[in-house]
Design a protein around this motif. Structure first.
Motif, PDB file in Angstrom:
ATOM      1  N   LYS A  98      28.960  37.680 -57.982  1.00 50.57           N
ATOM      2  CA  LYS A  98      28.675  39.112 -58.146  1.00 50.57           C
ATOM      3  C   LYS A  98      27.182  39.363 -58.373  1.00 50.57           C
ATOM      4  CE  LYS A  98      33.255  40.294 -59.930  1.00 50.57           C
ATOM      5  NZ  LYS A  98      34.036  40.844 -61.077  1.00 50.57           N
ATOM      6  N   TYR A  99      26.538  38.477 -59.067  1.00 55.41           N
ATOM      7  CA  TYR A  99      25.107  38.634 -59.302  1.00 55.41           C
ATOM      8  C   TYR A  99      24.275  38.323 -58.052  1.00 55.41           C
ATOM      9  CZ  TYR A  99      25.808  38.776 -64.431  1.00 55.41           C
ATOM     10  OH  TYR A  99      26.165  39.109 -65.716  1.00 55.41           O
ATOM     11  N   LEU A 100      24.688  37.332 -57.265  1.00 57.10           N
ATOM     12  CA  LEU A 100      23.874  36.838 -56.158  1.00 57.10           C
ATOM     13  C   LEU A 100      23.484  37.922 -55.146  1.00 57.10           C
ATOM     14  CD1 LEU A 100      22.479  34.551 -54.674  1.00 57.10           C
ATOM     15  CD2 LEU A 100      24.687  33.943 -53.647  1.00 57.10           C
ATOM     16  N   PRO A 101      24.392  38.804 -54.687  1.00 55.26           N
ATOM     17  CA  PRO A 101      23.970  39.836 -53.724  1.00 55.26           C
ATOM     18  C   PRO A 101      22.904  40.776 -54.284  1.00 55.26           C
ATOM     19  CG  PRO A 101      26.365  39.648 -53.778  1.00 55.26           C
ATOM     20  CD  PRO A 101      25.845  38.850 -54.933  1.00 55.26           C
ATOM     21  N   ILE A 102      22.937  41.006 -55.587  1.00 56.88           N
ATOM     22  CA  ILE A 102      21.948  41.882 -56.211  1.00 56.88           C
ATOM     23  C   ILE A 102      20.595  41.179 -56.257  1.00 56.88           C
ATOM     24  CG2 ILE A 102      21.419  43.297 -58.236  1.00 56.88           C
ATOM     25  CD1 ILE A 102      24.420  43.109 -58.966  1.00 56.88           C
ATOM     26  N   VAL A 103      20.603  39.885 -56.556  1.00 66.70           N
ATOM     27  CA  VAL A 103      19.369  39.100 -56.533  1.00 66.70           C
ATOM     28  C   VAL A 103      18.736  39.168 -55.148  1.00 66.70           C
ATOM     29  CG1 VAL A 103      18.403  36.766 -56.683  1.00 66.70           C
ATOM     30  CG2 VAL A 103      20.081  37.539 -58.384  1.00 66.70           C
ATOM     31  N   LYS A 104      19.544  38.996 -54.112  1.00 59.75           N
ATOM     32  CA  LYS A 104      19.032  39.036 -52.743  1.00 59.75           C
ATOM     33  C   LYS A 104      18.471  40.414 -52.395  1.00 59.75           C
ATOM     34  CE  LYS A 104      22.045  35.407 -50.878  1.00 59.75           C
ATOM     35  NZ  LYS A 104      23.153  35.094 -49.931  1.00 59.75           N
ATOM     36  N   GLU A 105      19.131  41.456 -52.842  1.00 54.93           N
ATOM     37  CA  GLU A 105      18.636  42.816 -52.589  1.00 54.93           C
ATOM     38  C   GLU A 105      17.280  43.034 -53.240  1.00 54.93           C
ATOM     39  OE1 GLU A 105      19.618  47.471 -53.769  1.00 54.93           O
ATOM     40  OE2 GLU A 105      21.077  45.894 -54.226  1.00 54.93           O
ATOM     41  N   PHE A 106      17.147  42.651 -54.497  1.00 53.71           N
ATOM     42  CA  PHE A 106      15.893  42.864 -55.212  1.00 53.71           C
ATOM     43  C   PHE A 106      14.782  41.970 -54.668  1.00 53.71           C
ATOM     44  CE2 PHE A 106      18.240  44.327 -59.325  1.00 53.71           C
ATOM     45  CZ  PHE A 106      18.533  45.536 -58.720  1.00 53.71           C
ATOM     46  N   ALA A 107      15.133  40.785 -54.153  1.00 49.44           N
ATOM     47  CA  ALA A 107      14.128  39.914 -53.554  1.00 49.44           C
ATOM     48  C   ALA A 107      13.545  40.531 -52.292  1.00 49.44           C
ATOM     49  CB  ALA A 107      14.741  38.546 -53.241  1.00 49.44           C
ATOM     50  N   LYS A 108      14.356  41.244 -51.538  1.00 50.30           N
ATOM     51  CA  LYS A 108      13.909  41.863 -50.293  1.00 50.30           C
ATOM     52  C   LYS A 108      13.234  43.205 -50.513  1.00 50.30           C
ATOM     53  CE  LYS A 108      17.516  39.796 -47.348  1.00 50.30           C
ATOM     54  NZ  LYS A 108      18.701  40.089 -46.487  1.00 50.30           N
ATOM     55  N   ASP A 109      13.629  43.915 -51.564  1.00 50.07           N
ATOM     56  CA  ASP A 109      13.202  45.301 -51.745  1.00 50.07           C
ATOM     57  C   ASP A 109      12.700  45.510 -53.173  1.00 50.07           C
ATOM     58  OD1 ASP A 109      12.857  48.034 -51.856  1.00 50.07           O
ATOM     59  OD2 ASP A 109      14.787  48.516 -50.912  1.00 50.07           O
ATOM     60  N   GLN A 110      11.388  45.415 -53.363  1.00 50.52           N
ATOM     61  CA  GLN A 110      10.826  45.602 -54.699  1.00 50.52           C
ATOM     62  C   GLN A 110      11.042  47.023 -55.211  1.00 50.52           C
ATOM     63  OE1 GLN A 110       7.196  43.584 -56.352  1.00 50.52           O
ATOM     64  NE2 GLN A 110       6.275  45.586 -55.981  1.00 50.52           N
ATOM     65  N   ASN A 111      11.043  48.010 -54.327  1.00 51.94           N
ATOM     66  CA  ASN A 111      11.279  49.385 -54.762  1.00 51.94           C
ATOM     67  C   ASN A 111      12.670  49.552 -55.363  1.00 51.94           C
ATOM     68  OD1 ASN A 111       8.732  50.319 -53.997  1.00 51.94           O
ATOM     69  ND2 ASN A 111       9.400  50.801 -51.912  1.00 51.94           N
ATOM     70  N   ALA A 112      13.660  48.879 -54.766  1.00 51.83           N
ATOM     71  CA  ALA A 112      15.018  48.939 -55.314  1.00 51.83           C
ATOM     72  C   ALA A 112      15.055  48.311 -56.699  1.00 51.83           C
ATOM     73  CB  ALA A 112      15.994  48.232 -54.375  1.00 51.83           C
ATOM     74  N   PHE A 113      14.371  47.191 -56.852  1.00 48.70           N
ATOM     75  CA  PHE A 113      14.273  46.548 -58.171  1.00 48.70           C
ATOM     76  C   PHE A 113      13.601  47.465 -59.176  1.00 48.70           C
ATOM     77  CE2 PHE A 113      11.176  43.773 -60.675  1.00 48.70           C
ATOM     78  CZ  PHE A 113      12.013  43.659 -61.769  1.00 48.70           C
ATOM     79  N   PHE A 114      12.463  48.040 -58.814  1.00 49.15           N
ATOM     80  CA  PHE A 114      11.752  48.926 -59.730  1.00 49.15           C
ATOM     81  C   PHE A 114      12.616  50.114 -60.153  1.00 49.15           C
ATOM     82  CE2 PHE A 114       6.922  48.056 -59.059  1.00 49.15           C
ATOM     83  CZ  PHE A 114       7.113  46.734 -59.438  1.00 49.15           C
ATOM     84  N   LYS A 115      13.336  50.699 -59.214  1.00 46.85           N
ATOM     85  CA  LYS A 115      14.180  51.855 -59.529  1.00 46.85           C
ATOM     86  C   LYS A 115      15.252  51.487 -60.538  1.00 46.85           C
ATOM     87  CE  LYS A 115      17.174  55.347 -57.406  1.00 46.85           C
ATOM     88  NZ  LYS A 115      17.757  55.853 -56.130  1.00 46.85           N
ATOM     89  N   GLU A 116      15.904  50.349 -60.313  1.00 45.43           N
ATOM     90  CA  GLU A 116      16.970  49.929 -61.231  1.00 45.43           C
ATOM     91  C   GLU A 116      16.400  49.508 -62.571  1.00 45.43           C
ATOM     92  OE1 GLU A 116      20.638  49.969 -62.322  1.00 45.43           O
ATOM     93  OE2 GLU A 116      20.259  50.177 -60.164  1.00 45.43           O
ATOM     94  N   TYR A 117      15.266  48.831 -62.561  1.00 45.11           N
ATOM     95  CA  TYR A 117      14.656  48.374 -63.804  1.00 45.11           C
ATOM     96  C   TYR A 117      14.241  49.562 -64.668  1.00 45.11           C
ATOM     97  CZ  TYR A 117      11.791  45.893 -67.138  1.00 45.11           C
ATOM     98  OH  TYR A 117      11.272  45.404 -68.322  1.00 45.11           O
ATOM     99  N   THR A 118      13.680  50.585 -64.031  1.00 50.19           N
ATOM    100  CA  THR A 118      13.255  51.781 -64.767  1.00 50.19           C
ATOM    101  C   THR A 118      14.396  52.347 -65.593  1.00 50.19           C
ATOM    102  OG1 THR A 118      11.553  52.364 -63.144  1.00 50.19           O
ATOM    103  CG2 THR A 118      12.434  54.144 -64.491  1.00 50.19           C
ATOM    104  N   ASN A 119      15.549  52.516 -64.969  1.00 46.51           N
ATOM    105  CA  ASN A 119      16.697  53.100 -65.661  1.00 46.51           C
ATOM    106  C   ASN A 119      17.255  52.152 -66.718  1.00 46.51           C
ATOM    107  OD1 ASN A 119      16.548  55.410 -64.052  1.00 46.51           O
ATOM    108  ND2 ASN A 119      17.826  54.494 -62.464  1.00 46.51           N
ATOM    109  N   ALA A 120      17.314  50.866 -66.383  1.00 43.78           N
ATOM    110  CA  ALA A 120      17.901  49.904 -67.307  1.00 43.78           C
ATOM    111  C   ALA A 120      17.032  49.702 -68.544  1.00 43.78           C
ATOM    112  CB  ALA A 120      18.134  48.569 -66.603  1.00 43.78           C
ATOM    113  N   PHE A 121      15.722  49.627 -68.353  1.00 44.82           N
ATOM    114  CA  PHE A 121      14.832  49.412 -69.487  1.00 44.82           C
ATOM    115  C   PHE A 121      14.808  50.631 -70.400  1.00 44.82           C
ATOM    116  CE2 PHE A 121      10.322  48.764 -71.138  1.00 44.82           C
ATOM    117  CZ  PHE A 121      10.709  47.821 -72.072  1.00 44.82           C
ATOM    118  N   GLN A 122      14.819  51.816 -69.815  1.00 49.15           N
ATOM    119  CA  GLN A 122      14.885  53.024 -70.623  1.00 49.15           C
ATOM    120  C   GLN A 122      16.172  53.038 -71.442  1.00 49.15           C
ATOM    121  OE1 GLN A 122      15.045  56.705 -68.446  1.00 49.15           O
ATOM    122  NE2 GLN A 122      14.718  57.972 -70.248  1.00 49.15           N
ATOM    123  N   LYS A 123      17.253  52.613 -70.822  1.00 50.53           N
ATOM    124  CA  LYS A 123      18.539  52.555 -71.525  1.00 50.53           C
ATOM    125  C   LYS A 123      18.471  51.592 -72.704  1.00 50.53           C
ATOM    126  CE  LYS A 123      23.394  51.355 -70.598  1.00 50.53           C
ATOM    127  NZ  LYS A 123      24.354  50.986 -69.528  1.00 50.53           N
TER     128      LYS A 123
END
Length: 358
Positions: free
Chosen positions: A308-333
């Motif tokens: 379950k984690y692996l597809p998300i790792v692959k997505e964030f490795a390819k798309d830094q903007n997707a990582f930044f968007k998710e990190y922004t919300n998660a860190f604020q939380k």
């Protein structure tokens, strides 16, 4: 202490503890689900210079009879966005001025780790721990073996506290993490003030921070305690792009990648593309090493070993903007877990020093 009890922080360029933080977590305004153990309401507004709060005499009471008690944010309206931007700027300028720390990695990663550790003690079952009370300033929390090295971040921030004595320690510690992420070229993090310096008896017990020597099931269960889903977990772990571990403090040694003071998606690319070998280090602890001199913890490698984690790792490795968007919300939380904000409570998004120079 056994290796199973060693915490290793996640995104810290500074000295690391015996346990590694699995990642940086976040969300805005998650309510606790059980009564506050000390049953206090708006007492203890701000601490004095020694970290001792002063009671106003008001007790915590349920929002509704029989309902859970929540920590209510208290925002002093005398201070607005420009005042908090001034605090941000003072932290950011100090980061630039003292860039020689930890062999020129700088203080950014350890500030991020401090904000994580202050927030990562939160437990949704009883709404104890978390960033609200600024309790890291007490020895019970600061001396937790999981917090080895964080005294460097606290000492770094103390002159800022003296310059702006009106800001609570909880607000200062979390704002330090936000400043570090943004000044190290990471995403913008929406931040809210209103944390209140609580008394020493509200300090959470040691042992709430993650253990680095575990796999995916442990990681998932640990973050569930703070209401994080798989996508948020993988994003928060990406904070390991910053900093390095130090054998003397954490029992592990080495950086997660090359850019130790630049916030990027390198962590995920390294997980997927480096050649990793599980080896014992000089402290007799197992860590994954690559030919380039990078390291990964068992909790890091769990992200590519889990279906379950692996597809998300692959997505964030390819798309830094997707990582930044998710990190922004998660860190604020993460920073806001357990705090209740009123509808008119301000939300600030600060300008970096570079943006202000334009």
């Amino acid at each position: 202490m056994s290796t199973a009890n060693r915490f290793v922080p996640l995104a810290s360029r500074a000295v690391f503890s015996r346990r590694v933080m699995l990642g940086l977590v976040g969300s805005a305004g998650v309510l606790g689900v059980a009564a506050d153990l000390h049953q206090r309401r708006d007492g203890y507004r701000g601490g004095n210079g020694n970290g001792n709060g002063r009671s106003t005499g008001k007790l915590w009471t349920p929002l509704v009879a029989g309902a859970p008690i929540a920590h209510l944010a208290q925002v002093d309206k005398k201070y607005g966005e420009s005042d908090y931007q001034a605090v941000y700027n003072a932290i950011a300028e100090k980061l630039r001025d003292e860039d020689e720390y930890d062999n020129y990695i700088g203080y950014g990663p350890v500030l991020l780790r401090l904000s994580w550790h202050c927030s990562g003690t939160w437990d949704k079952k009883d709404n104890t721990g978390g960033s609200f009370g600024g309790t890291y300033r007490f020895q019970k929390e600061s001396n937790d073996p999981s917090n080895n090295g964080l005294e460097n971040a606290a000492h770094f921030l103390e002159p800022i506290k003296k310059q702006f004595p009106w800001i609570s320690y909880g607000d200062l510690y979390t704002l330090g993490g936000v400043t570090a992420v943004q000044e190290l070229q990471g995403p913008k993090i929406a931040w809210r003030p209103g944390r209140v310096d609580m008394p020493e008896d509200t300090t959470p017990d040691n042992g709430r921070l993650p253990d680095a020597d575990n796999g995916a099931s442990y990681v998932r269960n640990f973050f569930d305690r703070m209401n994080f889903n798989d996508r948020e977990v993988v994003a928060l772990m990406g904070g390991h792009a910053l900093g390095k571990t130090h054998l003397a403090n954490s029992g592990y040694e080495g950086p997660w990648g090359a850019a130790t003071n630049t916030f990027t998606n390198e962590f995920y690319n390294n997980l997927l593309n480096e050649h990793w070998t599980l080896e014992k280090n000089e402290a007799n602890n197992e860590q994954y090493n690559s030919p380039k001199g990078y390291m990964m913890l068992k909790t890091d490698m769990a992200l590519v070993q889990d279906d379950k984690y692996l597809p998300i790792v692959k997505e964030f490795a390819k798309d830094q903007n997707a990582f930044f968007k998710e990190y922004t919300n998660a860190f604020q939380k993460l920073l806001q877990n357990g705090i209740t904000y009123s509808k008119d409570s301000p939300v600030f998004v600060f300008k970096t020093l570079d943006e202000q120079d334009l």
